[in-house]
Design a protein around this motif. Structure first.
Motif, short mmCIF file in Angstrom:
data_model
loop_
_atom_site.label_atom_id
_atom_site.label_comp_id
_atom_site.label_asym_id
_atom_site.label_seq_id
_atom_site.Cartn_x
_atom_site.Cartn_y
_atom_site.Cartn_z
N UNK A 65 -4.80 18.20 0.51
CA UNK A 65 -3.35 18.33 0.62
C UNK A 65 -2.65 17.22 -0.17
N UNK A 66 -3.18 16.02 -0.06
CA UNK A 66 -2.61 14.90 -0.81
C UNK A 66 -2.68 15.16 -2.31
N UNK A 67 -3.83 15.64 -2.76
CA UNK A 67 -4.02 15.94 -4.18
C UNK A 67 -3.00 16.97 -4.65
N UNK A 68 -2.78 18.03 -3.84
CA UNK A 68 -1.82 19.06 -4.22
C UNK A 68 -0.41 18.51 -4.33
N UNK A 69 -0.05 17.63 -3.41
CA UNK A 69 1.29 17.03 -3.43
C UNK A 69 1.51 16.24 -4.71
N UNK A 70 0.52 15.43 -5.08
CA UNK A 70 0.67 14.63 -6.30
C UNK A 70 0.67 15.52 -7.53
N UNK A 71 -0.14 16.56 -7.55
CA UNK A 71 -0.19 17.46 -8.70
C UNK A 71 1.16 18.15 -8.92
N UNK A 72 1.86 18.49 -7.85
CA UNK A 72 3.18 19.11 -7.98
C UNK A 72 4.15 18.15 -8.67
N UNK A 73 4.06 16.88 -8.33
CA UNK A 73 5.02 15.90 -8.84
C UNK A 73 4.73 15.47 -10.28
N UNK A 74 3.48 15.49 -10.70
CA UNK A 74 3.14 14.96 -12.01
C UNK A 74 3.58 15.93 -13.12
N UNK A 75 3.83 15.40 -14.33
CA UNK A 75 4.40 16.22 -15.39
C UNK A 75 3.39 17.05 -16.18
N UNK A 76 2.12 16.96 -15.85
CA UNK A 76 1.09 17.71 -16.59
C UNK A 76 0.26 18.52 -15.61
N UNK A 77 0.09 19.82 -15.92
CA UNK A 77 -0.86 20.60 -15.14
C UNK A 77 -2.10 20.87 -15.99
N UNK A 78 -3.10 21.46 -15.39
CA UNK A 78 -4.36 21.77 -16.08
C UNK A 78 -4.98 20.52 -16.71
N UNK A 79 -5.03 19.43 -15.94
CA UNK A 79 -5.64 18.20 -16.44
C UNK A 79 -7.15 18.38 -16.57
N UNK A 80 -7.70 17.87 -17.64
CA UNK A 80 -9.13 17.91 -17.90
C UNK A 80 -9.87 17.20 -16.75
N UNK A 81 -10.71 17.95 -16.02
CA UNK A 81 -11.38 17.37 -14.87
C UNK A 81 -12.42 16.32 -15.25
N UNK A 82 -12.84 16.30 -16.51
CA UNK A 82 -13.81 15.29 -16.96
C UNK A 82 -13.13 14.08 -17.57
N UNK A 83 -11.81 14.00 -17.45
CA UNK A 83 -11.06 12.96 -18.15
C UNK A 83 -11.43 11.56 -17.66
N UNK A 84 -11.68 10.67 -18.62
CA UNK A 84 -11.92 9.25 -18.32
C UNK A 84 -10.71 8.40 -18.68
N UNK A 85 -9.67 9.02 -19.24
CA UNK A 85 -8.43 8.32 -19.61
C UNK A 85 -8.72 7.08 -20.46
N UNK A 86 -9.61 7.25 -21.43
CA UNK A 86 -10.04 6.15 -22.29
C UNK A 86 -9.83 6.53 -23.75
N UNK A 87 -9.06 5.73 -24.46
CA UNK A 87 -8.76 5.98 -25.87
C UNK A 87 -9.63 5.13 -26.80
N UNK A 88 -10.65 4.48 -26.24
CA UNK A 88 -11.49 3.59 -27.03
C UNK A 88 -12.95 4.01 -26.97
N UNK A 89 -13.72 3.48 -27.91
CA UNK A 89 -15.17 3.64 -27.91
C UNK A 89 -15.81 2.27 -28.08
#
Length: 424
Positions: free
Chosen positions: A31-55
């Motif tokens: 339920x918490x996850x759903x609440x935050x997903x409604x508020x955030x500006x992006x849907x269909x977020x990559x479930x494997x995302x590491x949010x890393x722009x570096x190597x």
């Protein structure tokens, strides 16, 4: 409508967390996850995302021989001998005939680099190599020797951009605290961290520190600053400090080495030093292009920290990715940490708690491998991507934040495509 929904969302989250604090078994993570997903500006977020722009790269470099004494090895992002501006991705002491195993970190969008052997006369010998090469030598037939204009070379710097509303959904402008950090090898057993407080978009008290990944408190001899200046100079801590103690090096959880940056971001700007006794003005600094009753301007403030280690062996592998900057915020009487790098999202450096973690939720902080990153203006989300629509501070199609959020392997250059009237 969005404002009303957000108000309801915040109330629901408070209710969930209150229930969880009384009985952890009653907290409904889905339920918490759903609440935050409604508020955030992006849907269909990559479930494997590491949010890393570096190597990260690990390479062996053979110095070879030279008619003059060799002093240093640098890994560069471009070729300064050709007049290109280059960033120092790695900087290491080196001598003739030495073989060094080193590491460096670079923006993932880069595919080629330059190894530079620097002799006692300041002459550079440069060899280009690809991101897939693991052994580099200066006997390469295409190695070039040149005198380089050092004004073309700068230190690597990252931007660390925080939201202060965890565990509630933020407004995703990522400017509540903006730090810019560069790193220099000051001596064989020393590094220097140049810390710039670029913006404070929060109206609340926010503290900050840096956990040194792979290093314990007892591995470090000292942490000092150039000229002895600190962000907390003159600050009077309350009876409930966010960071316990006034020392620059703090012993964290599990004996972690933590650098104490500041107790209060507004005081740390330097602007608040002129306030009357006991009162700290809380404006939003450097997140609006005009001043108002809520917004003001400040000169970004930089303080350089010198960290002296007991052993120097590991410093050839020390990169910006081993820094774990975090902010500390107060939520319902508890202190919570927001760690900038997603890989450290569940770390507790000074305050022990359970952080809400899920890859399909936008993080409360991002790290951008660009020390001049133009963060969004106050209240402008970093990039809206829902139902096929893109807008926000980074919305250029195929180079949008939303593209990257939906597919971690695409739009790795999104931070180079700002919408000019939406960023600072």
């Amino acid at each position: 409508m969005y404002g009303k929904n957000r108000f309801k969302i915040c109330l629901l989250i408070i209710g969930f967390l209150l229930t969880a604090s009384c009985n952890k078994d009653m907290f409904d993570a889905e339920d918490y996850k759903k609440i935050v997903e409604i508020a955030q500006p992006v849907n269909n977020i990559d479930e494997s995302h590491a949010w890393d722009l570096t190597s990260s790269y690990y390479i062996t470099v053979e110095a070879g021989t030279s008619s003059t004494e060799i002093r240093r090895l640098q890994i560069l992002s471009a070729n300064p001998a050709a007049g290109e501006r280059a960033v120092i991705l790695g900087d290491f002491p080196m001598s003739a005939k030495e073989k060094k195993y080193v590491s460096f970190v670079a923006p993932s969008l880069l595919t080629n680099f330059y190894a530079a052997r620097i002799d006692a006369n300041g002459t550079y010998t440069l060899v280009e190599f690809s991101k897939d090469q693991r052994t580099i030598g200066f006997s390469h037939p295409l190695a070039t020797q040149a005198v380089v204009d050092n004004r073309l070379i700068g230190n690597q710097s990252f931007s660390y951009c925080f939201e202060d509303e965890m565990p509630q959904p933020g407004d995703y402008d990522y400017n509540d605290v903006v730090l810019r950090i560069s790193i220099e090898r000051a001596a064989k057993n020393q590094i220097m961290l140049n810390i710039t407080l670029a913006a404070v978009g929060s109206l609340s008290q926010v503290a900050a520190g840096i956990r040194m990944e792979n290093y314990k408190y007892d591995d470090i001899i000292s942490v000092t600053t150039i000229d002895g200046e600190t962000f907390d100079d003159g600050y009077k801590k309350s009876s409930l400090p966010f960071i316990d103690g006034n020392e620059l090096l703090v012993r964290g959880i599990d004996n972690a080495a933590v650098i104490n940056l500041f107790e209060d971001a507004h005081w740390a700007t330097g602007v608040a030093h002129y306030a009357s006794e006991g009162y700290i003005p809380r404006y939003k600094y450097n997140v609006s292009k005009t001043t108002s009753s809520e917004h003001d301007m400040m000169s970004p403030r930089t303080i350089s920290y010198v960290v002296t280690f007991k052993e120097s062996a590991q410093l050839d592998y020390f990169t910006l990715n081993l820094l774990d900057p975090f902010i500390i915020v107060e939520y319902m009487g508890a202190f919570m940490e927001v760690h900038a790098a997603y890989r450290y999202r569940s770390v507790t450096a000074l305050h022990d708690y359970v952080q809400p973690v899920n890859a399909t939720i936008l993080p409360w902080a991002i790290v951008v491998p660009d020390g001049s990153f133009r963060y969004p203006l106050d209240g402008v989300n970093i990039g809206f991507a829902k139902e096929g629509a893109l807008f926000g501070a980074y919305m250029t199609d195929k180079h949008a934040f939303g593209n990257w959020a939906s597919n971690s392997g695409t739009a790795l250059d999104w931070y180079l495509y700002p919408t000019g009237n939406m960023v600072y």
